[in-house]
Design an enzyme around this catalytic site. Structure first.
Site, PDB file in Angstrom:
ATOM      1  N   TYR A 149       0.836  -1.204   0.000  1.00 38.70           N
ATOM      2  CA  TYR A 149       0.000   0.000   0.000  1.00 38.70           C
ATOM      3  C   TYR A 149       0.875   1.260   0.000  1.00 38.70           C
ATOM      4  O   TYR A 149       0.667   2.182  -0.797  1.00 38.70           O
ATOM      5  CB  TYR A 149      -0.909  -0.025   1.238  1.00 38.70           C
ATOM      6  CG  TYR A 149      -1.561   1.301   1.560  1.00 38.70           C
ATOM      7  CD1 TYR A 149      -2.685   1.728   0.864  1.00 38.70           C
ATOM      8  CD2 TYR A 149      -1.051   2.123   2.551  1.00 38.70           C
ATOM      9  CE1 TYR A 149      -3.282   2.948   1.155  1.00 38.70           C
ATOM     10  CE2 TYR A 149      -1.644   3.341   2.857  1.00 38.70           C
ATOM     11  CZ  TYR A 149      -2.757   3.753   2.157  1.00 38.70           C
ATOM     12  OH  TYR A 149      -3.339   4.961   2.441  1.00 38.70           O
TER      13      TYR A 149
HETATM   14  C1  UGA Z   1      -3.870   4.337   8.699  1.00 39.16           C
HETATM   15  C2  UGA Z   1      -4.783   4.106   7.474  1.00 39.16           C
HETATM   16  O1  UGA Z   1      -5.456   2.858   7.565  1.00 39.16           O
HETATM   17  C3  UGA Z   1      -4.042   4.174   6.177  1.00 39.16           C
HETATM   18  O2  UGA Z   1      -4.976   4.143   5.102  1.00 39.16           O
HETATM   19  C4  UGA Z   1      -3.240   5.449   6.141  1.00 39.16           C
HETATM   20  O3  UGA Z   1      -2.552   5.593   4.970  1.00 39.16           O
HETATM   21  C5  UGA Z   1      -2.304   5.493   7.325  1.00 39.16           C
HETATM   22  O4  UGA Z   1      -3.083   5.455   8.515  1.00 39.16           O
HETATM   23  C6  UGA Z   1      -1.477   6.758   7.352  1.00 39.16           C
HETATM   24  O5  UGA Z   1      -0.986   7.172   8.386  1.00 39.16           O
HETATM   25  O6  UGA Z   1      -1.321   7.341   6.330  1.00 39.16           O
HETATM   26  P1  UGA Z   1      -2.709   2.767  10.439  1.00 39.16           P
HETATM   27  O7  UGA Z   1      -1.697   3.681  11.019  1.00 39.16           O
HETATM   28  O8  UGA Z   1      -2.401   1.318  10.367  1.00 39.16           O
HETATM   29  O9  UGA Z   1      -3.080   3.191   8.934  1.00 39.16           O
HETATM   30  O10 UGA Z   1      -4.065   3.052  11.246  1.00 39.16           O
HETATM   31  P2  UGA Z   1      -5.020   2.144  12.124  1.00 39.16           P
HETATM   32  O11 UGA Z   1      -5.713   1.133  11.300  1.00 39.16           O
HETATM   33  O12 UGA Z   1      -5.883   3.062  12.911  1.00 39.16           O
HETATM   34  O13 UGA Z   1      -4.038   1.327  13.098  1.00 39.16           O
HETATM   35  C7  UGA Z   1      -3.279   1.957  14.110  1.00 39.16           C
HETATM   36  C8  UGA Z   1      -2.552   0.901  14.891  1.00 39.16           C
HETATM   37  O14 UGA Z   1      -3.495   0.069  15.577  1.00 39.16           O
HETATM   38  C9  UGA Z   1      -1.702  -0.054  14.044  1.00 39.16           C
HETATM   39  O15 UGA Z   1      -0.507  -0.340  14.704  1.00 39.16           O
HETATM   40  C10 UGA Z   1      -2.555  -1.317  13.957  1.00 39.16           C
HETATM   41  O16 UGA Z   1      -1.813  -2.505  13.824  1.00 39.16           O
HETATM   42  C11 UGA Z   1      -3.264  -1.287  15.280  1.00 39.16           C
HETATM   43  N1  UGA Z   1      -4.560  -2.003  15.265  1.00 39.16           N
HETATM   44  C12 UGA Z   1      -5.496  -1.766  14.322  1.00 39.16           C
HETATM   45  C13 UGA Z   1      -4.821  -2.929  16.275  1.00 39.16           C
HETATM   46  O17 UGA Z   1      -3.967  -3.179  17.145  1.00 39.16           O
HETATM   47  N2  UGA Z   1      -6.025  -3.561  16.290  1.00 39.16           N
HETATM   48  C14 UGA Z   1      -6.981  -3.326  15.355  1.00 39.16           C
HETATM   49  O18 UGA Z   1      -8.070  -3.943  15.438  1.00 39.16           O
HETATM   50  C15 UGA Z   1      -6.714  -2.391  14.340  1.00 39.16           C
END
Ligand code: UGA
Length: 313
Positions: A149
């Site tokens: 991604y």
């Molecule tokens: C998010 C968005 O999903 C992306 O589309 C975007 O590009 C990205 O931010 C960005 O900064 O640009 P992410 O940081 O993974 O990605 O956001 P979250 O899905 O809110 O996850 C945050 C953290 O929580 C991650 O470490 C993930 O592994 C964790 N998480 C997520 C969990 O521990 N449990 C869950 O059920 C979901």
């Protein structure tokens, strides 16, 4: 002013279109309702917009849309449409990421050649940085995405630069840092945590929960877009962070307080493609765009919880 918002039925696109209407733009919104998550949620996101006289909705895929018609008399483009999500971009899914994030962006940029577009704003992502060598992440930091991604978001960002350099299309890329708030996508952390609290299910944490994120409230991202639209600067990139970097384990406390409920926490495997830490250095956006994130984490989480409870109860 006439603005095109791509991905208008999505989380950020719908908020952005509402704000542009408030600023007296005529907004053309395009969306093809990909099946990344439920169409019913995306339909709900555009419900208010569809009642606005200055809003027109076009249901088309950017890969096949008649772009000259969409771009007719357009002043500003806010390109939010994408196949989102870091963790599901592996394997056969990559074809969709390439098509919707890279090819669609290239097609849109091609269609802008020779038009009088005042600004083309691209929704980029903190995922272009990959695992941070040092924090905070600056626009000049090394770019080594660790997810397919992130690779597609970086490729599209570079396309924006190439079309600026060669065809003078006035592009600007905004690197969003983990955006949250009402209408947040159902695969994202806060949405999943709150749904678990609402449904009395356990909260699942990927890894040990010691990862950190610079969470950014959606209205701050919308403000950043409008500031970039007004700026004379083109051809560059800006970090848009929220200034609320927190450890995931710690933010669980706040989420549970906001919801007034507790949940069992279960720890799952680390997900491939996830970075460990993010923190935006927003000094460039602050000095050159006068960007100032306004919404602190507990205020933003309260708004997201209210929306989620009303939507899913
Ligand atoms: C998010 C968005 O999903 C992306 O589309 C975007 O590009 C990205 O931010 C960005 O900064 O640009 P992410 O940081 O993974 O990605 O956001 P979250 O899905 O809110 O996850 C945050 C953290 O929580 C991650 O470490 C993930 O592994 C964790 N998480 C997520 C969990 O521990 N449990 C869950 O059920 C979901």
């Amino acid at each position: 002013m006439r603005s095109l918002v791509t991905g208008v039925a999505g989380f950020i696109g719908s908020h952005l279109a509402e704000r542009l209407l408030q600023e007296n733009h005529h907004v053309v919104g395009v969306d093809c309702f990909t099946d990344y998550y439920a169409k019913s949620l995306k339909k709900a996101n555009v419900k208010r917009l569809l009642k606005e006289p200055d809003f027109s909705f076009v249901e088309e895929n950017l890969l096949t849309a008649r772009l000259p018609e969409l771009l007719k008399d357009c002043d500003y483009i806010f390109h939010q449409a994408a196949q989102a999500g870091v963790r599901s971009s592996w394997g056969a899914e990559f074809e969709i990421y390439t098509s919707l994030n890279v090819l669609a962006t290239q097609r849109l940029l091609e269609a802008c050649k020779g038009l009088n577009i005042r600004k083309f704003i691209y929704a980029s992502s903190s995922s272009v940085y990959g695992d941070a060598q040092e924090l905070p992440l600056r626009e000049e930091s090394i770019l080594k995405p660790v997810s397919p991604y992130g690779v597609t978001k970086l490729a599209a960002e570079q396309l924006c630069y190439s079309y600026w350099k060669n065809y003078q299309i006035p592009t600007s890329s905004l690197r969003y840092f983990t955006v949250y708030g009402p209408r947040q996508r159902p695969d994202m952390a806060f949405h999943r945590f709150m749904r678990a609290l609402l449904d009395g299910e356990p909260i699942e944490i990927y890894g040990d929960g010691k990862q950190t994120r610079d969470f950014t409230f959606v209205s701050d991202i919308v403000n950043g877009n409008l500031l970039a639209m007004q700026s004379a600067l083109v051809g560059g990139v800006f970090n848009l962070g929220g200034g609320s970097r927190v450890v995931l384990n710690d933010v669980l406390e706040t989420v549970q307080q906001v919801a007034g409920k507790g949940a069992k926490i279960v720890y799952r495997d680390v997900q491939r493609g996830d970075v460990m830490h993010t923190l935006a250095d927003t000094s460039k956006a602050m000095s050159e765009l006068a960007y100032r994130p306004q919404v602190d984490l507990s205020t933003g989480l309260k708004e997201q919880w209210e929306w989620l409870r009303e939507t899913f109860s």
